[in-house]
Design an enzyme around this catalytic site. Structure first.
Site, mmCIF file in Angstrom:
data_model
loop_
_atom_site.group_PDB
_atom_site.id
_atom_site.type_symbol
_atom_site.label_atom_id
_atom_site.label_comp_id
_atom_site.label_asym_id
_atom_site.label_seq_id
_atom_site.Cartn_x
_atom_site.Cartn_y
_atom_site.Cartn_z
ATOM 1 N N ASP A 101 0.852 -1.187 0.000
ATOM 2 C CA ASP A 101 0.000 0.000 0.000
ATOM 3 C C ASP A 101 0.888 1.237 0.000
ATOM 4 O O ASP A 101 1.389 1.654 1.032
ATOM 5 C CB ASP A 101 -0.885 -0.054 1.259
ATOM 6 C CG ASP A 101 -1.697 1.207 1.450
ATOM 7 O OD1 ASP A 101 -1.791 2.008 0.502
ATOM 8 O OD2 ASP A 101 -2.246 1.379 2.550
ATOM 9 N N ASP A 105 -3.731 4.144 2.084
ATOM 10 C CA ASP A 105 -5.194 4.182 2.207
ATOM 11 C C ASP A 105 -5.744 2.820 2.641
ATOM 12 O O ASP A 105 -6.945 2.579 2.600
ATOM 13 C CB ASP A 105 -5.831 4.630 0.886
ATOM 14 C CG ASP A 105 -5.580 3.618 -0.240
ATOM 15 O OD1 ASP A 105 -4.802 2.658 -0.023
ATOM 16 O OD2 ASP A 105 -6.166 3.772 -1.323
ATOM 17 N N ASP A 109 -1.548 -1.224 -4.057
ATOM 18 C CA ASP A 109 -1.735 -0.536 -5.338
ATOM 19 C C ASP A 109 -0.573 -0.796 -6.305
ATOM 20 O O ASP A 109 0.428 -1.420 -5.945
ATOM 21 C CB ASP A 109 -1.910 0.970 -5.099
ATOM 22 C CG ASP A 109 -0.909 1.470 -4.064
ATOM 23 O OD1 ASP A 109 0.296 1.248 -4.279
ATOM 24 O OD2 ASP A 109 -1.321 2.046 -3.031
ATOM 25 N N ASP A 178 -4.988 -11.281 -15.044
ATOM 26 C CA ASP A 178 -6.082 -12.200 -14.753
ATOM 27 C C ASP A 178 -7.192 -11.947 -15.771
ATOM 28 O O ASP A 178 -7.578 -10.793 -15.979
ATOM 29 C CB ASP A 178 -6.596 -11.933 -13.335
ATOM 30 C CG ASP A 178 -6.975 -13.198 -12.597
ATOM 31 O OD1 ASP A 178 -7.780 -13.957 -13.170
ATOM 32 O OD2 ASP A 178 -6.473 -13.424 -11.496
ATOM 33 N N ASP A 278 -9.530 -17.121 -15.307
ATOM 34 C CA ASP A 278 -10.407 -17.434 -14.177
ATOM 35 C C ASP A 278 -11.511 -18.431 -14.563
ATOM 36 O O ASP A 278 -12.175 -18.240 -15.586
ATOM 37 C CB ASP A 278 -11.050 -16.123 -13.713
ATOM 38 C CG ASP A 278 -11.756 -16.248 -12.387
ATOM 39 O OD1 ASP A 278 -11.094 -16.564 -11.391
ATOM 40 O OD2 ASP A 278 -12.983 -16.017 -12.346
ATOM 41 N N GLU A 336 -7.502 -21.526 -14.859
ATOM 42 C CA GLU A 336 -7.949 -21.999 -13.549
ATOM 43 C C GLU A 336 -9.100 -22.957 -13.820
ATOM 44 O O GLU A 336 -10.127 -22.548 -14.360
ATOM 45 C CB GLU A 336 -8.419 -20.826 -12.682
ATOM 46 C CG GLU A 336 -8.705 -21.276 -11.254
ATOM 47 C CD GLU A 336 -9.811 -20.521 -10.545
ATOM 48 O OE1 GLU A 336 -9.817 -20.508 -9.318
ATOM 49 O OE2 GLU A 336 -10.689 -19.960 -11.234
ATOM 50 N N HIS A 407 -4.964 -16.823 -3.612
ATOM 51 C CA HIS A 407 -5.831 -15.902 -2.869
ATOM 52 C C HIS A 407 -7.157 -16.519 -2.463
ATOM 53 O O HIS A 407 -7.996 -15.849 -1.875
ATOM 54 C CB HIS A 407 -6.072 -14.671 -3.744
ATOM 55 C CG HIS A 407 -6.799 -15.046 -5.007
ATOM 56 N ND1 HIS A 407 -6.234 -15.834 -5.991
ATOM 57 C CD2 HIS A 407 -8.062 -14.794 -5.424
ATOM 58 C CE1 HIS A 407 -7.111 -16.014 -6.953
ATOM 59 N NE2 HIS A 407 -8.224 -15.401 -6.635
ATOM 60 N N ASP A 408 -7.403 -17.768 -2.815
ATOM 61 C CA ASP A 408 -8.682 -18.416 -2.513
ATOM 62 C C ASP A 408 -8.568 -19.454 -1.400
ATOM 63 O O ASP A 408 -9.526 -20.201 -1.169
ATOM 64 C CB ASP A 408 -9.220 -19.129 -3.769
ATOM 65 C CG ASP A 408 -9.699 -18.151 -4.822
ATOM 66 O OD1 ASP A 408 -10.076 -17.024 -4.463
ATOM 67 O OD2 ASP A 408 -9.708 -18.532 -6.011
HETATM 68 O O1 ISL Z 1 -15.210 -24.150 -7.661
HETATM 69 C C1 ISL Z 1 -14.969 -23.845 -6.549
HETATM 70 C C2 ISL Z 1 -15.228 -24.772 -5.486
HETATM 71 O O2 ISL Z 1 -15.126 -26.062 -5.964
HETATM 72 C C3 ISL Z 1 -14.368 -22.591 -6.151
HETATM 73 O O3 ISL Z 1 -13.123 -22.915 -5.679
HETATM 74 C C4 ISL Z 1 -14.270 -21.636 -7.314
HETATM 75 O O4 ISL Z 1 -14.241 -22.280 -8.498
HETATM 76 C C5 ISL Z 1 -13.049 -20.862 -7.263
HETATM 77 O O5 ISL Z 1 -13.076 -20.175 -6.061
HETATM 78 C C6 ISL Z 1 -13.007 -19.906 -8.430
HETATM 79 O O6 ISL Z 1 -12.145 -18.886 -8.150
HETATM 80 C C7 ISL Z 1 -11.993 -17.824 -9.022
HETATM 81 O O7 ISL Z 1 -13.197 -17.270 -9.462
HETATM 82 C C8 ISL Z 1 -14.009 -16.624 -8.477
HETATM 83 C C9 ISL Z 1 -13.229 -15.691 -7.560
HETATM 84 O O8 ISL Z 1 -13.996 -15.366 -6.450
HETATM 85 C C10 ISL Z 1 -11.928 -16.290 -7.109
HETATM 86 O O9 ISL Z 1 -11.197 -15.387 -6.342
HETATM 87 C C11 ISL Z 1 -11.191 -16.745 -8.341
HETATM 88 O O10 ISL Z 1 -9.897 -17.217 -8.080
HETATM 89 C C12 ISL Z 1 -15.051 -15.860 -9.229
HETATM 90 O O11 ISL Z 1 -14.454 -15.033 -10.171
#
Ligand code: ISL
Length: 607
Positions: A101, A105, A109, A178, A278, A336, A407-408
C-alpha cells in the site's frame, strides 16, 4: 458407454476415470474400491439397481452424458519435454489489494508493486501474475469487472499500469494478467444495457429468463443460495454462478466471444505476456441449462456443476481464443480449472491440441474426504501421492503447475500443522518440493515469508463475500460460535491480509527472513538445473511420511529426500557418489521433523 458398460471399462476410459476418481475423492474412498474385480465387473445398470435409493433417478443419465460428450482421447506422451520460457520460469502471484500500500489508504496498489520489483527480481522471480486490477465495484475484490479496459482507482491509473509493465520488462521479467470472462459485474455496461433493454444486442450476452415464478433451474451459486437473481422491476431472472453481482456471460453468443477476444488482443497489444484465466472451464454450459442431478450436487456441494464444469463446447472456445488472440502474440495461458481430473486436464493442455499452456488443478489442496471449510490436519502423504500420480502420468506434452497457496485458500503451513515451532521447517520443506518436482512453480505472495493463517477474532474481521455468505448460511443451523469456527478454517481472508511489510497492516504477523533467503538459494539452484526443469522423475522411497525422488537429465542427477511428518526418520542412505546441496539438519543419517535433503551427483560436469 451405456448401462451395459462395466465399471472397470468406464474407469479405464479417460473421462470415466476422471469422473470416478472425483466421486472417490469427494467420498474420501480409495481407488481399490473400483479395482476390486467384484465391483469392477458390475455394469452401470447393476449399480443403478443396487444403489437406487442413494443415487436417485437419472444419476447415470447425467454421468453417461458427460462420458459420451467427449469423443477425444489425450494424445500420447512424446519421449522428451519441449523447451519453453514458461517451463523454466518461477511465477509469483500478486494479490494487488494486499501486496504493498504505497499511499497509505489501506489498500495495496500498482505503485506499491513497482516499489517491490527489485525485491522480486532478487528473489529469483521470472514472471508475475496479477490478480484483477480492472475497474470493479469490488463485490468480489475485482473478480467482478465493470470495465475490462479500465484500472480501478484503488489501484492507480493506466499510466501506473504502463509504468509497471515497462519496469517489469526492463528487469527481464514477464507479466501476466487475470482474465475473468466467465462473468462480468452487474455494473458492466453490457449487463446494465441488457437488463434495461430487451431488444438490445447485449440481451443475448447473458442468461436471462423472463416471467418465471421460480428460479429457472436448481443450480446453486458458489457463494451460497440459488444461482439465479430475480429482477423484480424487469420481471426477469439472470444467472450468476458466483456472487449476485457476477453475471455469467453466454459464450454461445458469437458477439461475446468476439468482444472478449478483442479485449484480450488489446491487452496483449500493450505488451502483457499472457493471462491466468479465471474459472475458464465453466464457460460452456449445457444448452437449455437443465437441472443438475441432486446426488452429484450434494456430493460436490454445488448443484448443477456437471452441466458446465466440462461443458460441450469448452474445447472449441479455448481453441478459438488461442488461435485468434494468444497465438498471434505468442502469449502464455494458464487456466484456472476447478474440478477437472487429470485426463480432462490433458485434453485442454496437451501441446498438439492448441488450447491452454497449463492449468491449475486443485485436487491437492485438501486431503480426500475433507473440505476447505473444515478444521482438520492436511496430510502431506496425500500430496506426495498426488504429485507422483501427475509426474508419472501427465505426459511430456503437458506441464503441471506447482503451488500450495493462492488468494482463494487458507495458508498451507497452517493446514498441515498450525504449531508455530514447525512453521520454518514446513515452509522450507514445501519450497524444496515445489522447486524440485516436475512442473512450473507458482509462489503466492508471502509464501517466501512463511506466512500462516491469521487468528481473526470475529466475523467482523472478515471482508470476503464468500465467507459472509457461508456464515449466513451456517447460522440457519448453528450457533454464531460454531458458524464462525467453520468459516475461520476456510476463509479466503487468510490469504488476503496486507503483507506484513506494510506498516499500516491491521492484521500483522512476522515474516521469516531465513525462509526468504532459502527461497533465493533454492530458486537459484533450480534455475541452474536442466534436470529439475526438464528432466525425468523417479521415486526412490514412498512410505509413511517419506518421499524420496530423483530428477535426472543427460547425466545430471538430483536426489530429494523428504520427511513429511513430525517424527524423525531415517535419511536415504543410498546417495553414494552424491554431495549434499541443501539439508535441514546436521545428523547425516536422520531427517528431522519436516526435514529435507537435496543431493547432487558428484561426477556431473555442467556442459
Ligand atoms: O469451484 C470452486 C469450489 O469447488 C471454487 O473454488 C471456485 O471455483 C473458485 O473459487 C473460483 O475462483 C476464481 O473465481 C471466483 C473468484 O472469487 C476467485 O477469487 C477466483 O480465483 C469468481 O471469479
Amino acid at each position: 458407454m451405456n448401462r451395459a458398460s462395466k465399471i472397470k471399462d468406464v474407469y479405464n476410459s479417460p473421462i470415466g476415470h476422471d469422473i470416478i476418481a472425483r466421486i472417490l475423492l469427494q467420498l474420501g474412498k480409495s481407488e481399490k474400491l473400483i479395482t476390486n474385480p467384484l465391483v469392477g465387473n458390475l455394469t452401470l445398470g447393476m449399480v443403478e439397481k443396487l444403489l437406487k435409493k442413494q443415487l436417485g433417478e437419472e444419476f447415470f443419465d447425467a454421468v453417461l452424458k458427460l462420458l459420451n460428450t467427449e469423443t477425444d482421447v489425450p494424445p500420447k506422451s512424446p519421449e522428451t519435454v519441449s523447451k519453453a520460457w514458461w517451463k523454466e520460469a518461477v511465477f509469483y502471484q500478486i494479490y494487488p489489494r494486499s501486496f504493498v500500500d504505497s499511499d497509505n489508504d489501506g489498500i495495496g496498489d500498482l505503485r506499491g508493486i513497482i516499489s517491490k520489483l527489485d525485491y522480486l527480481k532478487d528473489l529469483g522471480v521470472d514472471a508475475l501474475w496479477l490478480s484483477p486490477i480492472y475497474a470493479s465495484p469490488m463485490d468480489d475484490n475485482g473478480y467482478d469487472i465493470s470495465d475490462y479496459r479500465g484500472i480501478n482507482s484503488d489501484f492507480g491509473t493506466m499510466e501506473d499500469f504502463d509504468e509497471l509493465l515497462s519496469e517489469v520488462h526492463k528487469r527481464g521479467m514477464r507479466l501476466i494478467m487475470d482474465l475473468v470472462v466467465n462473468h462480468t459485474s452487474d455494473e458492466h455496461e453490457w449487463f446494465k444495457t441488457a437488463l434495461k433493454d430487451k431488444s438490445s444486442k447485449y440481451r443475448d450476452y447473458y442468461f436471462f429468463r423472463d416471467g418465471a415464478k421460480e428460479a429457472p433451474n436448481n443450480w446453486t451459486s458458489f457463494f451460497s443460495g440459488s444461482a439465479w437473481n430475480h429482477y423484480e422491476e424487469e420481471d426477469t431472472w439472470a444467472l450468476h454462478l458466483f456472487s449476485k453481482k457476477q453475471m455469467d456471460l453466454n459464450w454461445e453468443c458469437e458477439n461475446v466471444r468476439h468482444d472478449v477476444i478483442d479485449m484480450i488482443k488489446w491487452w496483449l497489444g500493450k505488451g502483457v505476456d499472457g493471462f491466468r484465466m479465471d474459472v475458464i472451464n465453466y464457460i460452456s454450459k449445457e444448452a437449455g441449462l437443465p437441472d443438475g442431478n441432486p446426488f452429484i450436487g450434494t456430493l460436490m456441494g454445488y448443484m448443477g456443476i456437471e452441466k458446465y464444469y466440462y461443458g460441450p463446447r469448452l474445447h472449441e472456445y479455448l481453441r478459438e481464443i488461442r488461435k485468434e488472440a494468444f497465438d498471434p502474440y505468442e502469449a502464455f495461458s494458464v487456466g484456472e480449472t476447478p474440478g477437472l481430473g487429470m485426463e480432462m486436464c490433458k485434453l485442454v493442455t496437451a501441446e498438439e491440441r492448441k488450447e491452454l499452456n497449463m492449468v491449475f488443478s486443485f485436487d491437492h489442496l485438501e486431503t480426500p474426504g475433507h473440505v476447505r471449510f473444515e478444521d482438520y490436519s492436511y496430510d502431506l502423504n496425500y500430496y506426495r501421492d498426488y504429485e507422483i500420480e501427475w509426474a508419472e502420468n501427465y505426459g511430456n506434452n503437458c506441464r503441471t503447475s506447482l503451488f500450495y497457496n493462492n488468494h482463494d485458500n487458507p495458508r498451507m503451513i497452517s493446514k498441515i500443522n498450525p504449531d508455530g515451532k514447525y512453521r520454518r521447517s514446513l515452509a522450507k520443506l514445501l519450497a524444496t518440493m515445489q522447486f524440485t518436482l516436475p512442473g512450473t512453480p507458482f509462489v503466492f505472495q508471502g509464501d517466501e515469508m512463511a506466512l500462516v493463517n491469521y487468528p481473526f477474532k470475529s466475523i467482523d474481521d472478515l471482508n470476503d463475500v464468500e465467507s459472509k455468505g457461508k456464515y449466513g448460511e451456517l447460522l440457519e443451523t448453528k450457533t454464531p460460535e460454531e458458524a464462525f469456527k467453520i468459516v475461520l478454517a476456510g476463509t479466503r481472508d487468510h490469504a488476503r491480509v496486507l503483507l506484513p511489510w506494510n506498516e499500516n497492516a491491521p492484521f500483522k504477523q512476522t515474516p521469516d527472513e531465513e525462509v526468504t533467503s532459502f527461497y533465493k538459494e533454492i530458486i537459484d539452484f533450480r534455475r541452474a538445473s536442466r534436470a529439475i526443469i526438464y528432466g525425468d522423475f523417479k521415486v526412490h522411497r514412498r512410505s509413511k511420511d517419506i518421499f524420496t525422488y530423483e530428477r535426472s537429465l543427460n547425466g545430471e542427477h538430483i536426489l530429494v529426500d523428504c520427511n513429511l511428518g513430525t517424527t524423525q526418520r531415517k535419511a536415504y542412505l543410498k546417495a553414494i557418489g552424491y554431495e549434499p546441496v541443501f539439508e535441514s539438519g546436521t545428523e547425516a543419517d536422520r531427517l528431522s521433523a519436516y526435514g529435507y535433503r537435496v543431493w547432487r551427483k558428484l561426477d556431473y560436469e555442467k556442459p
